[in-house]
Motif scaffolding. Structure first.
Motif, PDB file in Angstrom:
ATOM      1  N   ASP A   1       1.294   1.040  -9.443  1.00  0.00           N
ATOM      2  CA  ASP A   1       0.185   1.540  -8.627  1.00  0.00           C
ATOM      3  C   ASP A   1      -1.108   0.813  -8.966  1.00  0.00           C
ATOM      4  OD1 ASP A   1       2.017   3.315  -7.616  1.00  0.00           O
ATOM      5  OD2 ASP A   1       1.154   5.076  -8.563  1.00  0.00           O
ATOM      6  N   LEU A   2      -1.337   0.618 -10.237  1.00  0.00           N
ATOM      7  CA  LEU A   2      -2.540  -0.066 -10.706  1.00  0.00           C
ATOM      8  C   LEU A   2      -2.522  -1.535 -10.282  1.00  0.00           C
ATOM      9  CD1 LEU A   2      -5.095   0.433 -12.360  1.00  0.00           C
ATOM     10  CD2 LEU A   2      -3.783  -0.044 -14.418  1.00  0.00           C
TER      11      LEU A   2
ATOM     12  N   ILE B   1      -8.203   2.720  -1.294  1.00  0.00           N
ATOM     13  CA  ILE B   1      -7.794   1.534  -0.543  1.00  0.00           C
ATOM     14  C   ILE B   1      -7.831   1.777   0.957  1.00  0.00           C
ATOM     15  CG2 ILE B   1      -5.840  -0.001  -0.074  1.00  0.00           C
ATOM     16  CD1 ILE B   1      -5.173   0.337  -3.111  1.00  0.00           C
ATOM     17  N   SER B   2      -7.453   2.968   1.389  1.00  0.00           N
ATOM     18  CA  SER B   2      -7.416   3.246   2.831  1.00  0.00           C
ATOM     19  C   SER B   2      -8.806   3.141   3.464  1.00  0.00           C
ATOM     20  CB  SER B   2      -6.791   4.608   3.119  1.00  0.00           C
ATOM     21  OG  SER B   2      -7.612   5.647   2.648  1.00  0.00           O
TER      22      SER B   2
ATOM     23  N   TYR C   1       0.829  -1.204   0.000  1.00  0.00           N
ATOM     24  CA  TYR C   1       0.000   0.000   0.000  1.00  0.00           C
ATOM     25  C   TYR C   1       0.870   1.264   0.000  1.00  0.00           C
ATOM     26  CZ  TYR C   1      -2.844   3.716   2.077  1.00  0.00           C
ATOM     27  OH  TYR C   1      -3.450   4.915   2.348  1.00  0.00           O
ATOM     28  N   ARG C   2       1.915   1.278   0.806  1.00  0.00           N
ATOM     29  CA  ARG C   2       2.807   2.446   0.882  1.00  0.00           C
ATOM     30  C   ARG C   2       3.578   2.682  -0.410  1.00  0.00           C
ATOM     31  NH1 ARG C   2       3.618   0.201   5.871  1.00  0.00           N
ATOM     32  NH2 ARG C   2       5.664  -0.624   5.266  1.00  0.00           N
TER      33      ARG C   2
ATOM     34  N   LYS D   1      -0.078   6.963  -6.435  1.00  0.00           N
ATOM     35  CA  LYS D   1      -1.258   7.715  -6.877  1.00  0.00           C
ATOM     36  C   LYS D   1      -2.234   7.875  -5.714  1.00  0.00           C
ATOM     37  CE  LYS D   1      -0.767   6.381 -11.650  1.00  0.00           C
ATOM     38  NZ  LYS D   1      -1.107   5.378 -12.646  1.00  0.00           N
ATOM     39  N   GLU D   2      -2.444   9.129  -5.361  1.00  0.00           N
ATOM     40  CA  GLU D   2      -3.269   9.470  -4.204  1.00  0.00           C
ATOM     41  C   GLU D   2      -4.700   8.943  -4.327  1.00  0.00           C
ATOM     42  OE1 GLU D   2      -3.114  10.640  -0.460  1.00  0.00           O
ATOM     43  OE2 GLU D   2      -1.441  10.906  -1.830  1.00  0.00           O
ATOM     44  N   LYS D   3      -5.249   8.957  -5.547  1.00  0.00           N
ATOM     45  CA  LYS D   3      -6.641   8.500  -5.697  1.00  0.00           C
ATOM     46  C   LYS D   3      -6.773   7.022  -5.348  1.00  0.00           C
ATOM     47  CE  LYS D   3      -6.757   7.423 -10.648  1.00  0.00           C
ATOM     48  NZ  LYS D   3      -7.497   7.650 -11.878  1.00  0.00           N
TER      49      LYS D   3
END
Length: 168
Positions: free
Chosen positions: A83-84, A31-32, A19-20, A24-26
């Motif tokens: 990221d994807l 996920i968070s 996760y870290r 990409k912030e979106k």
């Protein structure tokens, strides 16, 4: 085996490491919403992986393993959209705690993630989907082969560290 031999805390730390790595912030925001929800975590910890790790915590163990493989893959192919891929891996685990329709509703605004979770929505395979599918298949094959080996080793054990006749 009834339960994963790994501590849940260790497996969650592995998933959080993936996760870290998501820049990409979106995706991180999406996920968070799930990853740090204690109720969802407790549900995931009870789930089995239907493709091999058929015991409590199996899905959590598989997710941690696949994330590690994805990060290794990224080291060799930095042009892939990690990221994807990482988002798809993490969400495919966390979304199992919801009915499919509810999961779809939660991620439908992220059209690029939908093919990772819903195979029927795939139109054109991308490099990232190819990597994602390949990593999952690789993890399954490794796990199955290791389980076979473990079974064979148990059959060949003589006891107390003795060697088998064929070892000489």
């Amino acid at each position: 085996m009834e339960k994963t031999p790994y501590a849940y805390e260790f497996l969650w730390k592995q998933i959080e490491k993936g996760y870290r790595e998501i820049r990409k912030e979106k995706y991180r925001n999406l996920i968070s919403q799930f990853l740090f929800d204690e109720e969802i975590r407790k549900k995931v910890e009870k789930l089995k992986d239907r493709s091999g790790r058929n015991y409590e915590g199996g899905l959590l163990e598989k997710t941690a393993s696949v994330i590690s493989l994805a990060l290794c893959m990224y080291d060799n192919y930095p042009e892939i959209d990690i990221d994807l891929i990482l988002s798809g891996i993490i969400l495919s685990c966390l979304c199992t705690t919801f009915p499919k329709k509810e999961c779809y509703e939660k991620i439908k605004e992220y059209e690029e993630l939908i093919p990772f979770l819903f195979r029927k929505k795939r139109k054109k395979p991308t490099v990232e989907l190819t990597v994602y599918d390949g990593i999952i298949r690789l993890d399954n094959k490794i796990y199955i082969r290791l389980e076979r080996r473990r079974g064979e080793n148990k059959k060949g054990e003589v006891g107390n560290g003795s060697r088998r006749k064929e070892d000489f």
